[in-house]
Design a protein around this motif. Structure first.
Motif, PDB file in Angstrom:
ATOM      1  N   HIS A  53       0.871  -1.179   0.000  1.00  0.00           N
ATOM      2  CA  HIS A  53       0.000   0.000   0.000  1.00  0.00           C
ATOM      3  C   HIS A  53       0.910   1.230   0.000  1.00  0.00           C
ATOM      4  O   HIS A  53       1.876   1.287   0.757  1.00  0.00           O
ATOM      5  CB  HIS A  53      -0.928  -0.002   1.222  1.00  0.00           C
ATOM      6  N   GLU A  56       2.201   3.823   3.303  1.00  0.00           N
ATOM      7  CA  GLU A  56       2.693   3.189   4.532  1.00  0.00           C
ATOM      8  C   GLU A  56       4.216   3.215   4.458  1.00  0.00           C
ATOM      9  O   GLU A  56       4.783   2.715   3.488  1.00  0.00           O
ATOM     10  CB  GLU A  56       2.139   1.755   4.625  1.00  0.00           C
ATOM     11  N   HIS A 139       3.553  -3.714   6.372  1.00  0.00           N
ATOM     12  CA  HIS A 139       2.403  -2.818   6.305  1.00  0.00           C
ATOM     13  C   HIS A 139       2.406  -1.901   7.510  1.00  0.00           C
ATOM     14  O   HIS A 139       3.021  -2.195   8.550  1.00  0.00           O
ATOM     15  CB  HIS A 139       1.080  -3.597   6.313  1.00  0.00           C
ATOM     16  N   SER A 140       1.687  -0.784   7.353  1.00  0.00           N
ATOM     17  CA  SER A 140       1.328   0.100   8.459  1.00  0.00           C
ATOM     18  C   SER A 140      -0.094   0.541   8.180  1.00  0.00           C
ATOM     19  O   SER A 140      -0.719   0.003   7.266  1.00  0.00           O
ATOM     20  CB  SER A 140       2.285   1.296   8.525  1.00  0.00           C
TER      21      SER A 140
HETATM   22 CA    CA Z   1      -1.645  -1.921   4.599  1.00  0.00          CA
END
Ligand code: CA
Length: 327
Positions: A53, A56, A139-140
């Motif tokens: 994504h 992030e 991810h974040s």
């Molecule tokens: Ca994510």
């Protein structure tokens, strides 16, 4: 898709995955996805990905840092680094691609004749993933969520693979470690990696569309810990205290059913009792209207919250996880 470096060469190489993308501002143009391959001697192949994504940042920072600093002599095996997997989304600072609206983590196994995002997914799935023994996908929370920093593995039907993933997630050494039950992994990179039988670790390390010094340090230490755990780097895993969290069912999630101004009543990591208000939503059309309190449905601690100041109906407002104690 064409790699500009040999993916199976020895030594250290920086290059690109180059995807033709003919468009108004570049007739014979390409999407250029940075890749770094570091290989030496005998050992496993570990694929490290960030920017699945595009908004992030802990993963891309830790992986650009690693690609810059790690040398072939440090490695036993092979490290493949893709700091910004969905490069078009990353360069636009968006979760999804500005080219086709594609959400990379809903695009697997991809389609080599599909849109740009589907083509990237297909190349990763068909050409890169078979090379790897283990995968770490950072991810974040992105612009709209903020998380307590955790590494996670999924509950898997194969007990050997399940244990390998859980042990690897613990070795990452984030302050929190999560075992997740994924009900529907359709299109997710996670599921594609796990179904291919690989060891898979994912993270949620922060969010709100930025990265903090603390969460960047967790990412940098975590990726080196994982490589050490897998035998690619020498030395010992820098073990840190980690609390085990569980998100067992839908009661962990609270979704907004109205629009308004989001007032947090507790911060990330705070303990909660079932029935306790965790946030409230103020109507913004006029003064003098009562707020709507959002209530925790189970005991636990606040593991994620809506990040922006305004919230809309349907947004994820908060996530409560069960604290299982020290991992
Ligand atoms: Ca994510």
């Amino acid at each position: 898709m064409t790699p500009t470096i040999a993916l199976d060469g020895m030594g250290k190489a920086h290059g690109f995955l180059r995807l033709p993308h003919s468009r108004d501002d570049s007739a014979w143009g390409h999407v250029m996805i940075p890749i770094c391959v570091i290989a030496n001697g005998q050992g496993p192949t570990v694929l490290l990905t960030g920017g699945n994504h595009g908004d992030e940042y802990e993963g891309p920072i830790a992986l650009h840092d690693l690609a810059y600093r790690l040398e072939a002599a440090d490695v036993a095996g092979r490290v493949i680094i893709l700091p910004q997997m969905n490069t078009p989304a990353f360069l636009a600072a968006r979760r999804t691609s500005p080219i086709d609206g594609g959400n990379m983590n809903r695009a697997f196994p991809g389609d080599p004749r599909g849109t740009v995002t589907q083509k990237i997914a297909a190349y990763l799935n068909d050409a890169i993933l078979p090379m790897a023994d283990a995968v770490l996908d950072f991810h974040s929370g992105g612009k709209t969520l903020d998380f307590l920093p955790f590494a996670a593995s999924h509950v898997l039907s194969d007990p050997m693979q399940d244990a390998a993933c859980a042990t690897a997630a613990r070795a990452f050494g984030a302050p929190f470690t999560v075992k997740m039950l994924e009900i529907d992994d359709t299109g997710m990179f996670d599921g594609a990696v796990e179904r291919a039988g690989k060891t898979f670790v994912t993270t949620e390390l922060g969010g709100a569309g930025m990265a903090r010094a603390e969460t960047v340090a967790i990412a940098k230490r975590g990726v080196r810990n994982l490589l050490t755990h897998l035998g690619v780097l020498r030395g010992a895993v820098e073990l840190r205290e980690s609390r085990l969290l569980d998100m067992p069912d839908a009661d962990c999630f609270t979704f907004a059913e109205t629009n308004g101004l989001y007032e947090a009543l507790i911060d990330l990591g705070a303990p909660l009792r079932a029935g306790q208000a965790l946030a409230r939503i103020w109507p913004v059309e006029a003064t003098g209207k009562p707020p709507l309190d959002l209530v925790a449905k189970r005991d636990g601690l606040l593991v994620a919250r809506h990040a922006p100041g305004l919230i809309k109906s349907g947004d994820c407002a908060a996530v409560v996880a069960v604290d299982l104690g020290l991992a």
